[in-house]
Motif scaffolding. Structure first.
Motif, PDB file in Angstrom:
ATOM      1  N   LEU A 653       0.858  -1.176   0.000  1.00 54.25           N
ATOM      2  CA  LEU A 653       0.000   0.000   0.000  1.00 54.25           C
ATOM      3  C   LEU A 653       0.900   1.234   0.000  1.00 54.25           C
ATOM      4  N   PHE A 673      -4.728   6.254  -2.207  1.00 52.57           N
ATOM      5  CA  PHE A 673      -3.939   5.038  -2.061  1.00 52.57           C
ATOM      6  C   PHE A 673      -3.626   4.433  -3.429  1.00 52.57           C
ATOM      7  N   LYS A 675      -2.399   0.556  -4.704  1.00 50.48           N
ATOM      8  CA  LYS A 675      -2.276  -0.813  -4.184  1.00 50.48           C
ATOM      9  C   LYS A 675      -1.559  -1.695  -5.196  1.00 50.48           C
ATOM     10  N   THR A 704      -9.701   2.312   1.138  1.00 51.38           N
ATOM     11  CA  THR A 704      -8.509   2.444   0.307  1.00 51.38           C
ATOM     12  C   THR A 704      -8.816   2.791  -1.147  1.00 51.38           C
TER      13      THR A 704
END
Length: 888
Positions: A653, A673, A675, A704
């Motif tokens: 992350l 965010f 990922k 997220t």
């Protein structure tokens, strides 16, 4: 109306306008009974300071004393300071009737609180060479950092000459405290300087000069809005644009040429000013069309290497053990086999550059070509290979034709290709990925120059080729071209990793293409892994790799730290293959391209997305002394191959932006965010920080997939201090996979200055004619009061003017030069006419700064701007200035 005209002592500076006794210029006449024709205020950015003893101050007898530690000038812990130094006294050769003098001032000493991660930049700006006698040496200068408590000299960077700034970064373990920053000169010409103090998380602070990337006259790169030119040919597009020619570059981008039958040439010092301005004006008109997304100059870019070392060639490649490459070869015996590296550069050495010649013997075994495809994208105006039987312009032969000069040419692309993938044949050198496929794509022509249109076309082509896995761009110097970024994004989407040299200007200003988001920008280190003196820092650097530094023997092997690779000579038109040692970020970039080839040879599923996430997780590099200079750190080939071999890649992350800055005015920011893998199902388990002024984040409320808003509470805080903390986010993979270390987001809260502390130096406010002469019609002098300058002009003839203000710290008769504070109405870098009529015009506002706007802010480069000349006279009454200034 009243008129006040005084003569001041620039060897006779005529000040035509209003001098007020309070705050550096009034809002009306001296009596206050009649409103001025033009009046307003000039504000400045926070934490701006000026040297206490500039030449302008010395001239009028108002210089302060910051020449010793006992009289050092205090600075906030981040600051932008304009100043002046000179090792001698003399007179400028300004070719005017007026005498402009410079004065000796050999040292300036500042006091500031410094801490780990802070960086100091000392940038120097000289007057034109014509202002000094022939043979005048460039300034010699020294930056010294001294512990204020012990007197110990912590760092000395001295005797640096030339245009590169001196950069000092307070590395890991640096002890926080009070320090003296001593700037000095021991010889050479007088100079202006800008000293910047910034924390590690600060954005670029070195944009103190107008960027002047070269571009082709009468050409533009135009990106149309989707579907507006779908299916049209070049003739139709040219007609629609009222242009002579148009060539499709792929996607929605076209190269447009305004005039037919005229040679298109790159800008140079001899290019007539009207050709530059006409081209930029035409491009702005194209950009205003309803069907155009963006219109940009066709920028010229150059190879990012510093000249070949003159010493004999060296027998060993110290750069490979530095990045653990020998061990990586054991872990990846495939050696990059089957992975295609497109080296977009000057082409490749061939003993006869015609299509019958033999390629460099240490690369030929790994060469790969695409039959029937263009491999030489250099336009005719930059090309000279017709003398070898090729057509002058694009063709299928990417041989480097040399420069056609008596001395040997630069075989830059050959050197870069050898670093990436020279053959393991027990002869000469070996490349990082010795079994990879090298696809030479010629985009740099005569003199190592190319243009944006050719590069965009080549990248768009590469995006369609399955043979290519990584694109190496050891070049730079372009403006922030959206069309180029679009082409790079398309290549990335097609699975090509794009690697670029971060640049050799020693600056933290963004350098393109390295600074684009989907490009791996590579800085350079020497034999000890220390940043090379020329290597850029900041936003262009994602990581660093060996690039060498010919001025050092950092690994103490008895020879200069240059990178040995394949080369060639063409003296007298005779082409001979060979080897040479070079330095530059151009040499650093192919190390990373080669390492990526090793990674992909052990994991065919390797992608740019995966590479960037490995990089963010620290899995490809050794830990850096600081991120500003080194990005994620020095590339480690063994760690990189190990990361690729790990089938159970950790869930990672990351945050964008990676750090947050607040200033007491902006007290709310957001981040998003990123990922890996992009479809990972991640839950936030905890969020912690150690600062009571940071409003707590609720871990359960964070999604997220959505932006996160972060706020600060500044009540009760000391506004003279800087505050910092980290947001630490723990997370888990709901699928049960491993996760990387917690996500850490640095947060800084730095208040602005108290208004009474702000000072950008004495400002000369000018009304300038709008014709080509740019003659100064009227001017006044103002000083700062409560963080502002107040100015007024009386008895101004109605008409159109440009309004500008700035310092003349070196007393050469020019304001708004690079390195001087400058304000222009309404926006610095984008001056517009101001109209003065029969009624008074008040409340005009400007902003002054030692910084300069970026090309992105201005839209097009500001090429050849040399400042505004002060209005001069014949008398010298500096005593009047002393009286005016001391009575404020």
């Amino acid at each position: 109306m009243q008129v006040l005209t005084e003569r001041l002592g620039f060897g006779g500076l005529l000040i035509a306008g209003l001098l007020s006794g309070c705050g550096g210029g009034g809002g009306g006449s001296l009596s206050g009974e009649v409103e001025a024709d033009l009046s307003g205020t000039i504000s400045m950015e926070s934490r701006t300071r000026v040297d206490l003893d500039t030449a302008d101050d010395i001239r009028v007898g108002l210089a302060g004393d910051n020449d010793s530690r006992n009289t050092s000038q205090a600075l906030p812990n981040s600051a932008v300071v304009g100043g002046y130094l000179s090792s001698s006294r003399g007179t400028y050769n300004t070719n005017t009737a007026d005498s402009f003098e410079y004065f000796a001032d050999r040292v300036d000493i500042y006091a500031a609180e410094l801490s780990e991660g802070d960086r100091i930049n000392f940038q120097v700006f000289e007057s034109p060479d014509s202002y000094f006698p022939v043979g005048t040496l460039p300034p010699q200068r020294t930056l010294k950092i001294v512990d204020a408590d012990t007197g110990q000299e912590v760092l000395i960077l001295s005797e640096s000459t030339g245009s590169l700034p001196i950069i000092a970064v307070m590395g890991d373990g640096f002890e926080e405290g009070a320090y003296f920053i001593e700037l000095s000169t021991s010889g050479g010409a007088p100079f202006r300087y800008v000293l910047t103090l910034a924390s590690e998380s600060s954005a670029s602070v070195m944009n103190t000069r107008y960027a002047e990337p070269d571009f082709l006259v009468d050409e533009a790169v135009v990106t149309f809005k989707p579907e507006t030119v779908a299916g049209q040919d070049g003739l139709a597009v040219a007609q629609a644009m009222s242009a002579a020619e148009a060539r499709h570059l792929g996607g929605h981008s076209w190269r447009v040429r305004r005039s037919a039958g005229q040679p298109v040439t790159a800008l140079s010092a001899q290019t007539p000013e009207h050709l530059r301005t006409e081209t930029l004006s035409w491009i702005q008109q194209l950009g205003a069309r309803a069907d155009v997304e963006v219109a940009e100059p066709n920028y010229i870019y150059t190879a990012q290497q510093i000249k070949p070392d003159d010493d004999p060639l060296y027998s060993r490649q110290w750069n490979y053990p530095l990045i653990q490459l020998p061990l990586a070869w054991q872990a990846a015996p495939e050696g990059g086999q089957g992975v295609g590296i497109a080296v977009m550069d000057t082409g490749l050495f061939r003993n006869t550059p015609s299509d019958t010649g033999t390629w460099h013997p240490d690369i030929v075994g790994n060469l790969d070509f695409v039959p029937g495809q263009i491999m030489d994208y250099v336009s005719a105006e930059l090309d000279i290979d017709s003398r070898w039987g090729d057509q002058n312009g694009r063709d299928a032969n990417p041989a480097d034709p040399g420069d056609g000069k008596a001395q040997s040419s630069s075989f830059h692309g050959t050197h870069v290709a050898g670093i990436a993938g020279a053959v393991d044949n027990t002869d000469g050198v070996i490349g990082v990925a010795p079994l990879s496929r090298i696809l030479p794509v010629r985009v740099l022509g005569e003199g190592g120059e190319g243009n944006a249109a050719d590069l965009i076309d080549a990248i768009n082509w590469a995006a369609t080729r399955n043979e290519i896995d990584v694109i190496n761009l050891s070049l730079g110097g372009l403006g922030p071209s959206q069309s180029l970024e679009s082409a790079i994004n398309s290549a990335t989407d097609a699975g090509k990793l794009v690697v670029a040299a971060a640049g050799n200007q020693g600056t933290d200003e963004a350098t393109y293409p390295a600074a684009f988001e989907n490009v791996v920008g590579v800085g350079a280190v020497d034999g000890a892994g220390k940043r090379s003196s020329y290597s850029n820092i900041g936003p262009s650097v994602d990581l660093v790799a060996p690039g060498g530094d010919a001025s050092r023997d950092a690994n103490q092997d008895g020879v200069a730290d240059v990178i040995i690779s394949t080369w060639g000579t063409d003296d007298g038109g005779v082409f001979v293959p060979g080897y040479a040692g070079l330095q530059g970020t151009s040499m650093a970039a192919p190390h990373v391209s080669g390492v990526y080839a090793l990674m992909k040879s052990v994991d065919s599923g390797m992608t740019p997305d995966l590479f960037f996430n490995f990089l963010a997780g620290g899995q490809l590099t050794s830990p850096p002394p600081n991120q500003t200079e080194y990005g994620a750190g020095v590339i480690d080939a063994l760690k990189s191959v190990d990361a690729a071999l790990d089938g159970n890649t950790s869930t990672i992350l990351a945050a964008n932006p990676s750090s947050l800055q607040f200033n007491g005015v902006i007290n709310e920011q957001e981040f998003t965010f990123a990922k890996f893998p992009s479809n990972a199902n991640i839950s936030i388990t905890s969020v912690t920080d150690s600062a009571p002024w940071l409003i707590d984040l609720d871990a359960e409320a964070i999604n997220t997939s959505e932006p996160v808003i972060v706020s600060v509470d500044t009540s009760g805080l000391d506004q003279s201090q800087t505050y910092s903390t980290d947001i630490v986010i723990e997370y888990s993979d709901n699928a049960g996979g491993d996760t990387a270390s917690p996500l850490t987001i640095p947060v800084t809260l730095q208040f602005g200055d108290s208004p009474e502390d702000l000072d950008a130096g004495r400002h000369y406010v000018l009304l300038v004619s709008t014709d080509d002469s740019r003659e100064t019609i009227a001017q006044t002098v103002v000083t700062a009061s409560d963080g502002q300058y107040r100015f007024a002009f009386d008895e101004v003839e109605p008409g159109e003017y440009f309004l500008a203000a700035g310092t003349d710290m070196d007393n050469n008769g020019l304001i708004c030069e690079n390195g001087e504070a400058c304000a222009e109405y309404p926006v610095n870098g984008l001056p517009e006419k101001i109209v003065i009529g029969d009624e008074p015009l008040s409340g005009v506002t400007l902003n002054t700064s030692f910084r300069r706007p970026t090309i992105a802010a201005m839209g097009v480069p500001r090429y050849g701007f040399e400042g505004y000349r002060l209005k001069t006279g014949a008398d010298d009454e500096a005593e009047l200035v002393r009286q005016v200034e001391t009575n404020r």
